[in-house]
Design an enzyme around this catalytic site. Sequence first.
Site, mmCIF file in Angstrom:
data_model
loop_
_atom_site.group_PDB
_atom_site.id
_atom_site.type_symbol
_atom_site.label_atom_id
_atom_site.label_comp_id
_atom_site.label_asym_id
_atom_site.label_seq_id
_atom_site.Cartn_x
_atom_site.Cartn_y
_atom_site.Cartn_z
ATOM 1 N N ASN A 237 0.844 -1.195 0.000
ATOM 2 C CA ASN A 237 0.000 0.000 0.000
ATOM 3 C C ASN A 237 0.882 1.249 0.000
ATOM 4 O O ASN A 237 2.107 1.141 -0.028
ATOM 5 C CB ASN A 237 -0.971 -0.024 1.188
ATOM 6 C CG ASN A 237 -0.231 -0.082 2.499
ATOM 7 O OD1 ASN A 237 0.519 0.822 2.844
ATOM 8 N ND2 ASN A 237 -0.408 -1.176 3.247
ATOM 9 N N ASP A 309 -3.842 -5.991 4.687
ATOM 10 C CA ASP A 309 -4.909 -6.777 5.332
ATOM 11 C C ASP A 309 -5.132 -8.118 4.648
ATOM 12 O O ASP A 309 -5.769 -9.005 5.205
ATOM 13 C CB ASP A 309 -6.219 -5.983 5.310
ATOM 14 C CG ASP A 309 -6.125 -4.755 6.208
ATOM 15 O OD1 ASP A 309 -5.538 -4.876 7.302
ATOM 16 O OD2 ASP A 309 -6.602 -3.671 5.804
ATOM 17 N N LYS A 319 9.289 -16.753 -10.787
ATOM 18 C CA LYS A 319 8.498 -15.664 -11.379
ATOM 19 C C LYS A 319 7.358 -16.258 -12.200
ATOM 20 O O LYS A 319 7.593 -17.161 -13.004
ATOM 21 C CB LYS A 319 9.423 -14.830 -12.276
ATOM 22 C CG LYS A 319 8.736 -13.637 -12.893
ATOM 23 C CD LYS A 319 9.677 -12.880 -13.824
ATOM 24 C CE LYS A 319 8.922 -11.775 -14.530
ATOM 25 N NZ LYS A 319 9.684 -11.206 -15.632
ATOM 26 N N PHE A 354 -3.261 3.744 14.715
ATOM 27 C CA PHE A 354 -3.530 4.825 13.770
ATOM 28 C C PHE A 354 -4.685 4.365 12.889
ATOM 29 O O PHE A 354 -4.785 3.177 12.587
ATOM 30 C CB PHE A 354 -2.292 5.114 12.900
ATOM 31 C CG PHE A 354 -1.417 6.178 13.485
ATOM 32 C CD1 PHE A 354 -0.653 5.930 14.611
ATOM 33 C CD2 PHE A 354 -1.364 7.446 12.918
ATOM 34 C CE1 PHE A 354 0.148 6.916 15.169
ATOM 35 C CE2 PHE A 354 -0.566 8.444 13.462
ATOM 36 C CZ PHE A 354 0.189 8.180 14.587
ATOM 37 N N LYS A 373 -10.223 -3.090 18.836
ATOM 38 C CA LYS A 373 -8.853 -3.588 19.057
ATOM 39 C C LYS A 373 -8.416 -3.408 20.515
ATOM 40 O O LYS A 373 -7.260 -3.651 20.847
ATOM 41 C CB LYS A 373 -7.884 -2.883 18.099
ATOM 42 C CG LYS A 373 -8.208 -3.181 16.619
ATOM 43 C CD LYS A 373 -7.283 -2.447 15.665
ATOM 44 C CE LYS A 373 -7.827 -2.474 14.248
ATOM 45 N NZ LYS A 373 -6.917 -3.086 13.280
HETATM 46 N N1 CTP Z 1 -3.379 -2.959 12.028
HETATM 47 C C1 CTP Z 1 -2.943 -4.130 12.616
HETATM 48 N N2 CTP Z 1 -2.966 -5.286 11.895
HETATM 49 C C2 CTP Z 1 -3.444 -5.312 10.651
HETATM 50 C C3 CTP Z 1 -3.937 -4.130 10.046
HETATM 51 C C4 CTP Z 1 -3.880 -2.955 10.786
HETATM 52 O O1 CTP Z 1 -2.523 -4.114 13.752
HETATM 53 N N3 CTP Z 1 -3.457 -6.424 9.976
HETATM 54 C C5 CTP Z 1 -3.311 -1.721 12.819
HETATM 55 C C6 CTP Z 1 -2.686 -0.546 12.074
HETATM 56 O O2 CTP Z 1 -1.287 -0.510 12.275
HETATM 57 C C7 CTP Z 1 -3.363 0.628 12.714
HETATM 58 C C8 CTP Z 1 -4.745 0.103 13.088
HETATM 59 O O3 CTP Z 1 -4.624 -1.332 13.106
HETATM 60 O O4 CTP Z 1 -2.738 1.056 13.890
HETATM 61 C C9 CTP Z 1 -5.821 0.477 12.124
HETATM 62 O O5 CTP Z 1 -5.417 0.133 10.806
HETATM 63 P P1 CTP Z 1 -6.348 0.438 9.562
HETATM 64 O O6 CTP Z 1 -5.645 -0.018 8.325
HETATM 65 O O7 CTP Z 1 -6.831 1.843 9.629
HETATM 66 O O8 CTP Z 1 -7.617 -0.456 9.852
HETATM 67 P P2 CTP Z 1 -7.878 -1.986 9.694
HETATM 68 O O9 CTP Z 1 -7.988 -2.565 11.063
HETATM 69 O O10 CTP Z 1 -6.882 -2.602 8.782
HETATM 70 O O11 CTP Z 1 -9.340 -1.976 9.039
HETATM 71 P P3 CTP Z 1 -9.786 -1.426 7.585
HETATM 72 O O12 CTP Z 1 -8.628 -1.679 6.657
HETATM 73 O O13 CTP Z 1 -10.968 -2.258 7.266
HETATM 74 O O14 CTP Z 1 -10.105 0.019 7.724
#
Ligand code: CTP
Length: 433
Positions: A237, A309, A319, A354, A373
């Site tokens: 990302n 995610d 490859k 965050f 969380k």
């Molecule tokens: N985070 C985490 N583990 C993941 C994804 C995210 O611990 N697999 C943490 C990020 O580092 C951040 C927080 O969760 O501190 C929120 O991340 P965000 O990407 O905003 O949300 P998600 O929980 O991934 O949900 P969504 O993508 O559906 O918004």
Amino acid sequence: MKDQKQAAKPNQKDSPDDPPAPMSSPLDRFLARRILLVVTGGIAAYKAAELARLITKSGGLVRVAMTEAATRFITPLTFTSLTGQAVVTDLWDRVNADDNVIHVAWSQWAEIMITCPATANFIAKLAHGLADDFASCTSLAFQGPRLVAPAMNTGMYLNPATKSNLEILTKRGYRVLESPEGLLACGTIGAGRMAEVPMIAWEAARLLSPSLLKGRRVVVTGGATREPWDDIRFLSNRSSGLMGSALASAAWLLGAEVTLIAGLSATVPNTLPEGLNVQRVETCDDLLTAVAQALDGAWALVMNAAPADFKPIERIKGKIRKSGQQAPALTLTRTPDILKTLSPQKGQTIMVGFAAEDGEDLKSKARDKLNAKNLDYIAANRAGGQGDVFESDSISLTLMSSGGSEIDVGPYPKFQAAWELWHLLASGYGKIS
Ligand code: CTP
């Protein structure tokens, strides 16, 4: 609890005597600060000119005291030209007609003293209180934070006399920098090189910062993970890692012991302080393992990383070729939610997430994440569109506490936002008592 909505004060001062908080870079810690640079007689003296320039450019006022031996390597005029300030080499010099005890006046003027380079002889003088020239007299009289950057031949550096003198200085509260191994001017390869100028600047900036987080260990994550599809391709990302680096360096300047766990693609400036423990990880699973290992006993975990995610269900070896194939299907599976996995075992560790959100309801989405969380805080900021946080140098966020409080921070350069965040966390902002 009643919702409190406030805005963090810009340029928050740490004490009445402290200049405004740093703005865009750690080097802003030098802004309007008074630095006494003591230059002693080694070939590394030319690097002291670079340091003087760097600090002056960052807004610091640098007065230079030189030993007679230092003037053999570099001229006082070099320093006067670079700093725009007086340089004193002789105990009997007078900068102004009415200057009396100038070595005392300078020691009282300065907020920090940097001895760079520090020769074996000068270190011995510091350790044993000898004061027979301007540089050593003003050094002995100075009572603030002291930084020493030794530079000498390996034999001199490793000599038990020098080692013991350096130990004496350390015990007395001097910050003595390591002299790394390298090619020395005398042709030897070994220890005794002077620490690099950016490192000296970092250490000086740390000594000029409030020790708000001293004795605390913090873990910061930053940047994106990469989830490999084959040996060449990955899912990731847009997270740049800039905020993670800003959080880590701000915490370090504030005195914390810092572990920065950053994704491989994260921009981690190569000028981060050496004292920072930087670990690079590739995937979300690696990040989970690294954070779990670092978490024990940490005062705070600030989870600024953007872990992917989803990941390809299988990592293909080699490859994937396009020849003779239709576009292959890519099947994804969920990665672990690191915060959710680790929050049940957080103990006393403050957990900060965050939330980079697009669209409407930024704050309510962020609060849902804080609750789901089981976090102590979440910093909500905007992803995409106007005010997009990704790849930007600045950030605007709302820090939300589990107690229901909210405070706006920014828009600020990321370093300043990080600085403010640590102040808020250290103050126990929004905690339910
Ligand atoms: N985070 C985490 N583990 C993941 C994804 C995210 O611990 N697999 C943490 C990020 O580092 C951040 C927080 O969760 O501190 C929120 O991340 P965000 O990407 O905003 O949300 P998600 O929980 O991934 O949900 P969504 O993508 O559906 O918004």
